[in-house]
Design an enzyme around this catalytic site. Structure first.
Site, PDB file in Angstrom:
ATOM      1  N   ASP A 183      -5.929  -3.871  -5.079  1.00 37.42           N
ATOM      2  CA  ASP A 183      -6.805  -2.959  -5.040  1.00 37.42           C
ATOM      3  C   ASP A 183      -7.713  -2.912  -6.063  1.00 37.42           C
ATOM      4  OD1 ASP A 183      -7.916  -0.374  -3.935  1.00 37.42           O
ATOM      5  OD2 ASP A 183      -6.772   0.738  -5.563  1.00 37.42           O
ATOM      6  N   ASP A 200     -10.263   0.578  -7.057  1.00 34.88           N
ATOM      7  CA  ASP A 200     -10.445   1.550  -7.759  1.00 34.88           C
ATOM      8  C   ASP A 200      -9.067   2.042  -8.280  1.00 34.88           C
ATOM      9  OD1 ASP A 200     -13.407   2.928  -6.990  1.00 34.88           O
ATOM     10  OD2 ASP A 200     -12.679   1.370  -5.624  1.00 34.88           O
TER      11      ASP A 200
END
Length: 285
Positions: A82, A84
């Protein structure tokens, strides 16, 4: 029965802590990996011991992981991450909102979505992006230059993985403006995210095309693994929010990185205090 080792790590790991944990897990020996990590050899790994070790480790600020003996990093083929709050230190949409003066409103929705309180990620993203209507597109460059930093251990993890022949995927519910730059900067194999609509140099408050949500993250990971002939057991995935859970479920080594409680509870491995490169200590040279 497969022999298991227990890897314990923390920026402030003490010999005493490693020895207490060795006693708790009935380890047959302790091998120091580095100043911040140790491998406890041939441990008990029944459910009760695992639960006790995890609770004790969390109470002491230690990351613990039970792993089969003899694991090699080179036996893995895919690393999915991922963006953020996992690969990078910020939630990009919150920082864009900061430039626009609506950070509090957007952050409130972001946090609720990350905790799993807003079940529909697509709806939460649309609501947040709508608040960005009229923001100059230069705000994206400003956030990238001034706010975005790689999380600790990112470059070492990715560089070491790539040297071991592992293909790296970045898959994000954030925006292509940032994933494209990170893909180029870190020489990643693939990156996917959402595309913000820009018209006459300003954000329209809309996302182009389908929203990349939790289901899409899992689909992208499975397809990437298929392309690289990787089984689930040869796949590492890392994330921190509720919308990462399906992607994490598609990996043999699912890692909750500095994650929300909901994610830690549902994920086999967690790095709560270590950097991203803490994953490397799980594998033997």
């Amino acid at each position: 029965m497969t022999t298991h080792h227990l890897v314990v790590q923390s920026p402030a790991l003490t010999v005493d802590q490693a020895e207490q944990l060795a006693a708790l897990a009935q380890a047959q020996g302790v091998a120091r990996i580095s100043a911040t990590a140790a491998r406890l050899l041939d441990v008990q790994h029944d459910d009760a011991t695992r639960a006790e070790v995890r609770a004790w480790g969390e109470s002491k600020g230690l990351d613990t992981a039970f792993l089969p003996a003899g694991l090699k990093l080179s036996s893995c083929k895919v690393l999915a991450m991922d963006m953020d709050s996992t690969l990078i230190n910020i939630e990009c949409i919150d920082e864009i909102a900061g430039v626009a003066g609506v950070k509090d409103k957007v952050s409130e929705i972001t946090e609720a979505a990350m905790r799993g309180e807003i079940k529909d990620f697509s709806e939460s993203l649309r609501r947040r992006v709508a608040l960005l209507k009229g923001v100059p597109a230069e705000a994206l460059e400003q956030v990238y230059a001034e706010k975005l930093r790689l999380n600790p251990g990112a470059e070492r993890l990715i560089g070491t993985a790539q040297a071991a022949g592992i293909k790296v995927l970045l898959v994000s519910g954030g925006f292509t403006f940032f994933t494209d730059r990170l893909r180029e900067r870190l020489k990643l194999d693939s990156a996917h995210a959402n595309t913000l609509e820009i018209d006459n140099g300003v954000l329209t408050g809309r996302v182009l095309g389908d929203i990349l949500d939790a289901d899409a993250k899992a689909v992208y990971l499975r397809e990437f693994a298929r392309q690289h002939d990787a089984t689930k057991e040869q796949t590492i995935a890392m994330g921190d929010g509720a919308n990462d859970l399906k992607m994490l479920g598609a990996a043999g080594f699912p890692v909750a990185y500095h994650a929300k409680p909901l994610v830690r509870e549902q994920t086999r491995y967690a790095l709560n205090v270590s950097g991203l490169d803490g994953v490397l200590n799980w594998f033997e040279s």
